[in-house]
Design a protein around this motif. Sequence first.
Motif, PDB file in Angstrom:
ATOM      1  N   GLU A 165       2.779  19.753 -40.721  1.00  0.00           N
ATOM      2  CA  GLU A 165       1.614  20.593 -41.008  1.00  0.00           C
ATOM      3  C   GLU A 165       0.303  19.811 -41.122  1.00  0.00           C
ATOM      4  OE1 GLU A 165       2.614  22.833 -44.456  1.00  0.00           O
ATOM      5  OE2 GLU A 165       3.993  24.165 -43.382  1.00  0.00           O
ATOM      6  N   GLY A 166       0.354  18.493 -40.944  1.00  0.00           N
ATOM      7  CA  GLY A 166      -0.869  17.708 -40.891  1.00  0.00           C
ATOM      8  C   GLY A 166      -1.317  17.083 -42.190  1.00  0.00           C
ATOM      9  N   ILE A 167      -0.652  17.408 -43.320  1.00  0.00           N
ATOM     10  CA  ILE A 167      -1.107  16.876 -44.598  1.00  0.00           C
ATOM     11  C   ILE A 167      -0.896  15.365 -44.680  1.00  0.00           C
ATOM     12  CG2 ILE A 167       1.104  17.314 -45.743  1.00  0.00           C
ATOM     13  CD1 ILE A 167      -2.451  17.576 -47.266  1.00  0.00           C
ATOM     14  N   ILE A 168       0.158  14.867 -44.023  1.00  0.00           N
ATOM     15  CA  ILE A 168       0.420  13.428 -44.052  1.00  0.00           C
ATOM     16  C   ILE A 168      -0.689  12.674 -43.325  1.00  0.00           C
ATOM     17  CG2 ILE A 168       2.014  11.593 -43.393  1.00  0.00           C
ATOM     18  CD1 ILE A 168       2.979  13.374 -45.669  1.00  0.00           C
ATOM     19  N   THR A 173      -5.575   8.893 -44.308  1.00  0.00           N
ATOM     20  CA  THR A 173      -6.999   8.536 -44.251  1.00  0.00           C
ATOM     21  C   THR A 173      -7.566   8.263 -45.635  1.00  0.00           C
ATOM     22  OG1 THR A 173      -7.779  10.832 -44.447  1.00  0.00           O
ATOM     23  CG2 THR A 173      -7.244  10.026 -42.222  1.00  0.00           C
ATOM     24  N   MET A 174      -6.766   8.497 -46.665  1.00  0.00           N
ATOM     25  CA  MET A 174      -7.236   8.338 -48.042  1.00  0.00           C
ATOM     26  C   MET A 174      -6.741   7.015 -48.630  1.00  0.00           C
ATOM     27  SD  MET A 174      -6.377  12.262 -49.224  1.00  0.00           S
ATOM     28  CE  MET A 174      -6.973  12.039 -50.895  1.00  0.00           C
ATOM     29  N   GLY A 218       3.506   4.432 -49.948  1.00  0.00           N
ATOM     30  CA  GLY A 218       4.845   4.876 -50.312  1.00  0.00           C
ATOM     31  C   GLY A 218       4.877   5.972 -51.358  1.00  0.00           C
ATOM     32  N   SER A 219       3.726   6.311 -51.938  1.00  0.00           N
ATOM     33  CA  SER A 219       3.716   7.300 -53.016  1.00  0.00           C
ATOM     34  C   SER A 219       4.137   8.687 -52.537  1.00  0.00           C
ATOM     35  CB  SER A 219       2.324   7.370 -53.650  1.00  0.00           C
ATOM     36  OG  SER A 219       1.352   7.808 -52.715  1.00  0.00           O
ATOM     37  N   VAL A 220       3.890   8.986 -51.254  1.00  0.00           N
ATOM     38  CA  VAL A 220       4.267  10.305 -50.729  1.00  0.00           C
ATOM     39  C   VAL A 220       5.779  10.483 -50.784  1.00  0.00           C
ATOM     40  CG1 VAL A 220       4.199  11.813 -48.714  1.00  0.00           C
ATOM     41  CG2 VAL A 220       2.236  10.347 -49.236  1.00  0.00           C
ATOM     42  N   LEU A 221       6.517   9.482 -50.303  1.00  0.00           N
ATOM     43  CA  LEU A 221       7.976   9.577 -50.316  1.00  0.00           C
ATOM     44  C   LEU A 221       8.528   9.491 -51.735  1.00  0.00           C
ATOM     45  CD1 LEU A 221       9.003   7.411 -47.228  1.00  0.00           C
ATOM     46  CD2 LEU A 221       8.519   9.858 -47.352  1.00  0.00           C
ATOM     47  N   PHE A 226      15.501   2.561 -46.512  1.00  0.00           N
ATOM     48  CA  PHE A 226      14.984   1.791 -45.376  1.00  0.00           C
ATOM     49  C   PHE A 226      14.796   2.666 -44.142  1.00  0.00           C
ATOM     50  CE2 PHE A 226      16.565  -1.813 -47.909  1.00  0.00           C
ATOM     51  CZ  PHE A 226      15.438  -2.612 -47.863  1.00  0.00           C
ATOM     52  N   TRP A 227      15.693   3.626 -43.945  1.00  0.00           N
ATOM     53  CA  TRP A 227      15.551   4.564 -42.837  1.00  0.00           C
ATOM     54  C   TRP A 227      14.287   5.392 -42.999  1.00  0.00           C
ATOM     55  CZ3 TRP A 227      18.623   9.723 -42.476  1.00  0.00           C
ATOM     56  CH2 TRP A 227      18.340  10.362 -41.272  1.00  0.00           C
ATOM     57  N   SER A 228      14.077   5.925 -44.189  1.00  0.00           N
ATOM     58  CA  SER A 228      12.900   6.758 -44.448  1.00  0.00           C
ATOM     59  C   SER A 228      11.607   5.956 -44.340  1.00  0.00           C
ATOM     60  CB  SER A 228      13.012   7.396 -45.834  1.00  0.00           C
ATOM     61  OG  SER A 228      14.161   8.198 -45.949  1.00  0.00           O
ATOM     62  N   ALA A 229      11.625   4.751 -44.931  1.00  0.00           N
ATOM     63  CA  ALA A 229      10.403   3.921 -44.888  1.00  0.00           C
ATOM     64  C   ALA A 229      10.046   3.546 -43.457  1.00  0.00           C
ATOM     65  CB  ALA A 229      10.620   2.671 -45.734  1.00  0.00           C
ATOM     66  N   ALA A 230      11.054   3.164 -42.660  1.00  0.00           N
ATOM     67  CA  ALA A 230      10.781   2.793 -41.275  1.00  0.00           C
ATOM     68  C   ALA A 230      10.267   3.983 -40.474  1.00  0.00           C
ATOM     69  CB  ALA A 230      12.051   2.227 -40.644  1.00  0.00           C
ATOM     70  N   ARG A 231      10.878   5.126 -40.684  1.00  0.00           N
ATOM     71  CA  ARG A 231      10.459   6.332 -39.939  1.00  0.00           C
ATOM     72  C   ARG A 231       9.066   6.779 -40.361  1.00  0.00           C
ATOM     73  NH1 ARG A 231       9.037   9.007 -36.692  1.00  0.00           N
ATOM     74  NH2 ARG A 231       9.888  10.897 -35.730  1.00  0.00           N
ATOM     75  N   PHE A 232       8.793   6.735 -41.658  1.00  0.00           N
ATOM     76  CA  PHE A 232       7.494   7.174 -42.163  1.00  0.00           C
ATOM     77  C   PHE A 232       6.372   6.230 -41.724  1.00  0.00           C
ATOM     78  CE2 PHE A 232       4.222   7.328 -45.522  1.00  0.00           C
ATOM     79  CZ  PHE A 232       3.907   8.689 -45.485  1.00  0.00           C
ATOM     80  N   ASN A 233       6.604   4.946 -41.839  1.00  0.00           N
ATOM     81  CA  ASN A 233       5.574   3.972 -41.472  1.00  0.00           C
ATOM     82  C   ASN A 233       5.341   3.910 -39.968  1.00  0.00           C
ATOM     83  OD1 ASN A 233       5.128   3.188 -44.150  1.00  0.00           O
ATOM     84  ND2 ASN A 233       6.788   1.682 -44.072  1.00  0.00           N
TER      85      ASN A 233
END
Length: 261
Positions: free
Chosen positions: A93-96, A101-102, A107-110, A250-257
């Motif tokens: 939905e674009g919030i990420i 940009t902020m 990592g605070s989102v996850l 590690f899966w989530s961090a790699a995918r998110f980053n």
Amino acid sequence: MSSLSLAVRDSSTMLRRNLLHARRYPSLTLNLLLTPIMLLLLFVYIFGDVMSAGIGGADRSDYIAYIVPGLLLMTIGSTTIGTAVSVSNDMTEGIIARFRTMAIHRGSVLIGHVVGSVLQCVASVVLVGAVGVAIGFRSTDATVLEWLAAFGLLVLFATSLTWIAVGMGLISPNAEAASNNAMPMILLPLLSSAFIPVETMPGWFQPIAEYQPFTPAIETLRGLLLGTEIGYNGWLTVAWSLGLAILGYFWSAARFNGDPK
């Protein structure tokens, strides 16, 4: 402020955001709670006497004691599906993109999603446990230390499944796909020792029920609450939980980053 202080502050903000979403839109969590509650009522009041005889119990109360620990862990699996859906919604939905940009800790989102989900899991387990107590579940032999160990097991298991659910949400193109990807969280408890002992299953099926994370966790929780034999299941539960948590992180961090969106 130090980087640690910033991380804690931003993670707390994201946690409040996720808890507000859960409070304003409770339908998803409530719908996911219906599955373990309906299964509890169905197996106790419709199949209770037959199932109790099948596990060598004297009456329905024996089967209530047997099934409740399994459904408490199934409740955790059901609740984490909502986490996968929530993460997928954030990513699509674009919030990420706005958050990136902020000047906030990345990592605070996850972390906000994970901590919020664990708190929801604990609340859901308390609700299902209250239903179990209302229909006759009792744990009179458990000591205070065993109750604390049971609570720690539930939190650890919830944390490990939540990190896996976050990863599933990150790879899903939409909320529907996230819900489908996370379905093993509900299916695996159905294929475990939650409803009947593993040794009563067909021989070819027993390895499927035995060599998965839910069965040792269920047997450990059952042992803590009812005084049954735990054996090596406690260590297996810790190993499964830590392994899944590390893998999910590690899966989530790699995918998110690495996500360009």
